[in-house]
Design a protein around this motif. Sequence first.
Motif, short mmCIF file in Angstrom:
data_model
loop_
_atom_site.label_atom_id
_atom_site.label_comp_id
_atom_site.label_asym_id
_atom_site.label_seq_id
_atom_site.Cartn_x
_atom_site.Cartn_y
_atom_site.Cartn_z
N ASN A 272 0.84 -1.19 0.00
CA ASN A 272 0.00 0.00 0.00
C ASN A 272 0.88 1.25 0.00
O ASN A 272 1.52 1.55 1.01
N THR A 273 0.90 1.98 -1.10
CA THR A 273 1.77 3.16 -1.20
C THR A 273 1.22 4.36 -0.43
O THR A 273 1.88 5.40 -0.36
N GLU A 274 0.02 4.22 0.14
CA GLU A 274 -0.44 5.25 1.06
C GLU A 274 0.18 5.06 2.44
O GLU A 274 0.31 6.01 3.22
N LEU A 275 0.57 3.83 2.75
CA LEU A 275 1.21 3.53 4.02
C LEU A 275 2.73 3.52 3.92
O LEU A 275 3.43 3.72 4.92
N LYS A 276 3.23 3.26 2.73
CA LYS A 276 4.68 3.31 2.46
C LYS A 276 4.83 4.16 1.19
O LYS A 276 4.86 3.65 0.08
N SER A 277 4.89 5.47 1.38
CA SER A 277 4.78 6.41 0.27
C SER A 277 6.07 6.56 -0.52
O SER A 277 7.17 6.32 0.00
N ASP A 278 5.92 6.96 -1.79
CA ASP A 278 7.08 7.20 -2.64
C ASP A 278 7.94 8.34 -2.09
O ASP A 278 9.16 8.26 -2.09
N GLU A 279 7.27 9.40 -1.66
CA GLU A 279 7.97 10.55 -1.10
C GLU A 279 7.90 10.51 0.42
O GLU A 279 6.90 10.10 1.00
N TRP A 280 8.98 10.92 1.07
CA TRP A 280 9.01 10.93 2.52
C TRP A 280 8.01 11.94 3.08
O TRP A 280 7.78 13.00 2.48
N PRO A 281 7.42 11.63 4.23
CA PRO A 281 6.54 12.61 4.89
C PRO A 281 7.35 13.84 5.33
O PRO A 281 8.59 13.80 5.38
N GLN A 282 6.64 14.91 5.65
CA GLN A 282 7.31 16.09 6.18
C GLN A 282 8.06 15.73 7.47
O GLN A 282 7.51 15.11 8.37
N GLN A 283 9.33 16.08 7.51
CA GLN A 283 10.12 15.86 8.72
C GLN A 283 10.25 17.18 9.49
O GLN A 283 10.15 18.26 8.92
N TYR A 284 10.49 17.05 10.77
CA TYR A 284 10.62 18.21 11.64
C TYR A 284 11.96 18.15 12.37
O TYR A 284 12.57 17.09 12.50
N PHE A 285 12.41 19.30 12.85
CA PHE A 285 13.69 19.34 13.55
C PHE A 285 13.68 18.40 14.75
O PHE A 285 14.71 17.83 15.10
N GLY A 286 12.53 18.25 15.39
CA GLY A 286 12.43 17.34 16.52
C GLY A 286 12.69 15.90 16.13
O GLY A 286 13.27 15.13 16.90
N TYR A 287 12.26 15.52 14.92
CA TYR A 287 12.55 14.18 14.42
C TYR A 287 14.05 14.00 14.21
O TYR A 287 14.62 12.96 14.56
N LEU A 288 14.69 15.01 13.62
CA LEU A 288 16.13 14.94 13.39
C LEU A 288 16.87 14.80 14.72
O LEU A 288 17.85 14.05 14.82
N ARG A 289 16.40 15.52 15.73
CA ARG A 289 17.04 15.39 17.05
C ARG A 289 16.84 13.99 17.62
O ARG A 289 17.77 13.42 18.21
N ALA A 290 15.67 13.43 17.44
CA ALA A 290 15.40 12.09 17.95
C ALA A 290 16.35 11.06 17.33
O ALA A 290 16.90 10.21 18.04
N THR A 291 16.54 11.14 16.02
CA THR A 291 17.44 10.18 15.37
C THR A 291 18.88 10.44 15.75
O THR A 291 19.65 9.49 16.01
N GLU A 292 19.27 11.72 15.83
CA GLU A 292 20.66 12.05 16.17
C GLU A 292 21.01 11.55 17.57
O GLU A 292 22.09 11.00 17.80
N ARG A 293 20.08 11.70 18.51
CA ARG A 293 20.34 11.25 19.87
C ARG A 293 20.36 9.72 19.95
O ARG A 293 21.21 9.12 20.63
N GLY A 294 19.42 9.07 19.24
CA GLY A 294 19.40 7.61 19.24
C GLY A 294 20.68 7.02 18.68
O GLY A 294 21.22 6.04 19.20
N ILE A 295 21.19 7.63 17.60
CA ILE A 295 22.45 7.19 17.00
C ILE A 295 23.61 7.43 17.96
O ILE A 295 24.50 6.58 18.14
N LYS A 296 23.61 8.60 18.60
CA LYS A 296 24.69 8.95 19.54
C LYS A 296 24.76 7.95 20.69
O LYS A 296 25.86 7.58 21.13
N TRP A 297 23.61 7.52 21.18
CA TRP A 297 23.60 6.56 22.28
C TRP A 297 24.22 5.23 21.85
O TRP A 297 24.90 4.57 22.64
N ILE A 298 23.97 4.83 20.61
CA ILE A 298 24.60 3.60 20.10
C ILE A 298 26.10 3.78 19.97
O ILE A 298 26.89 2.92 20.38
N HIS A 299 26.52 4.91 19.41
CA HIS A 299 27.95 5.15 19.20
C HIS A 299 28.72 5.22 20.51
O HIS A 299 29.92 4.93 20.55
N ALA A 300 28.03 5.61 21.59
CA ALA A 300 28.68 5.68 22.90
C ALA A 300 28.96 4.30 23.47
O ALA A 300 29.76 4.16 24.40
N GLY A 301 28.33 3.28 22.90
CA GLY A 301 28.55 1.91 23.34
C GLY A 301 27.40 1.39 24.19
O GLY A 301 26.91 2.08 25.08
#
Length: 399
Positions: A272-301
């Motif tokens: 279903n391309t309405e549930l898995k769309s061709d174009e990414w949904p609108q992202q927000y700075f809060g989303y970028l922070r969430a991913t950046e912090r999650g990645i940082k926690w992994i990199h810290a070990g």
Amino acid sequence: MNKLKIIAATALAVLISATSATACLAACKEKKRDEAYSKPLSAATLQVIIDKALPQMAVDPELGAPYQIYPIEVNPYDKVFRSTLIEYPFGSSPRSINQAVSPRGIILYVHGYNDYFFQEELAEKSDSAGFAFFAIDLHYNGRSYREGDPRSDMRSVKEYYAELDAAVALSKKIAADNSESTNTLPFVIIGHSQGGLITPNYLNERNSEDFTALVLNSPFLDYKNSWFVRNIAYPVFSDIALLMPDMPAPKQESPKYNMSLLKTEKGEWEFNTELKSDEWPQQYFGYLRATERGIKWIHAGMQIKAPILMMRSGCTIDKVKWDDDYMRCDCMLDVNLLEKWAPKLGPDVTTVTVEDGMHDLFLSRKDVRDYAYRTMFEFLDDVVARKNVVVAYYYIAPQ
């Protein structure tokens, strides 16, 4: 590169201009929220969720019978999150040769960004290998999306912990009710892409003996960007997001991933391309922070106790426009960075390169995905045996 430096410099200027009091208040609020998200659901709360979900079981409107869905609703802090557990009833697989009466384990699949569960082959092969199979469509995604939701958005990877607690408990209850064995079933989590960012953080905090293994299919362990963007620009954007989490991020052109998957384009699959769309949904700075912090926690070990299998493609395609390498390389992540960061997940990590694999290795061409399946089930056979569980071997019927 100059444009990115200008953007980063401008962003830094905005951050510096913010008052320290506002920044401190935002940081304190974020810390309080994360602490609430990290708290495991109590046994009493989980029982209420289970008792509410089981009577609402319904046939899955996306995949149809025999798939069944169960609604999950949690309120870990200041928002109600609604997710959906999908069950492939044990013993349903047409691939089985000698299907056991009871499963030898449970698998819970966690999807990626702008995604949902539709991988029927994964469910069937897991079932025929002796595992009760479940998947979850996380809140704001797939079956769980509601009109007005910020599609695929998040403010912390921790906000998924409560619904994962619920999905684990509900899966165990359903599997136990359908099993003749009284033994506790080994529990395996599979995380794909962003699901491979969320699940290591989740297991690292829960880190209990409840989980037998973690399988990561092209996990989001770092951004597919230049060193400058990953190490300078994104951390600056993340700091800005602390103050302005709901500010829309610059729109990015999405890779032509769906084109490589859809049967109507160049792939083998229907979804279903309405549930898995061709174009990414609108992202927000809060989303970028969430991913950046999650990645940082992994990199810290991390110290995830469960054995981990990390599988990734043998190559990355760094083009947004269509190229035939989309059919044999990862178009979303830098596979060399996955290899670099995987050892940070815990003391027992196995990494496997699946040559000619696409971003979702289980959606690659048949010989490639068969190798990925074989690698995963051989790994699971080993870790289940290491748990001193009696293992009966099941075989996947030839195609």
